[in-house]
Design a protein around this motif. Structure first.
Motif, PDB file in Angstrom:
ATOM      1  N   LEU A  72     -32.501  86.946  70.310  1.00 49.64           N
ATOM      2  CA  LEU A  72     -33.106  88.246  70.576  1.00 49.64           C
ATOM      3  C   LEU A  72     -32.065  89.255  71.056  1.00 49.64           C
ATOM      4  CD1 LEU A  72     -36.224  87.066  72.589  1.00 49.64           C
ATOM      5  CD2 LEU A  72     -36.162  87.725  70.193  1.00 49.64           C
ATOM      6  N   ASP A 109     -35.319  93.039  73.374  1.00 47.73           N
ATOM      7  CA  ASP A 109     -36.363  92.065  73.066  1.00 47.73           C
ATOM      8  C   ASP A 109     -36.389  90.929  74.082  1.00 47.73           C
ATOM      9  OD1 ASP A 109     -37.160  93.574  70.935  1.00 47.73           O
ATOM     10  OD2 ASP A 109     -36.174  92.333  69.421  1.00 47.73           O
ATOM     11  N   LYS A 137     -41.481  88.664  64.389  1.00 47.11           N
ATOM     12  CA  LYS A 137     -40.331  89.263  63.693  1.00 47.11           C
ATOM     13  C   LYS A 137     -40.789  90.189  62.577  1.00 47.11           C
ATOM     14  CE  LYS A 137     -37.151  85.496  64.658  1.00 47.11           C
ATOM     15  NZ  LYS A 137     -36.386  84.386  64.085  1.00 47.11           N
TER      16      LYS A 137
END
Length: 69
Positions: A6, A10, A48
């Motif tokens: 990430l 994130d 995602k």
């Protein structure tokens, strides 16, 4: 961050999701993190694609509640 590949942003979002889940389901952060590492591949792939963090949190919350019953 490295576990899930990430970005910094994130990773912070995931930390907030873990904190929220911890308060809701009564598990500690480590237990939730371990659950995420080994039990939510499908949900991570969906995240995602659609980048919908609230939907991700709700799905994980439901899975955690099922596993703790």
């Amino acid at each position: 961050m490295n576990t899930f590949s990430l970005s910094d942003r994130d990773a912070r979002r995931l930390e907030r999701v873990i904190a929220d889940l911890s308060a809701i389901v009564g598990m500690d952060h480590t237990e939730i993190f371990d659950f995420l590492r080994f039990g939510v591949e499908k949900e991570l792939e969906e995240l995602k694609v659609d980048y919908h963090w609230e939907k991700f949190r709700i799905k994980i919350q439901k899975k955690l509640k099922k596993s703790s019953s």
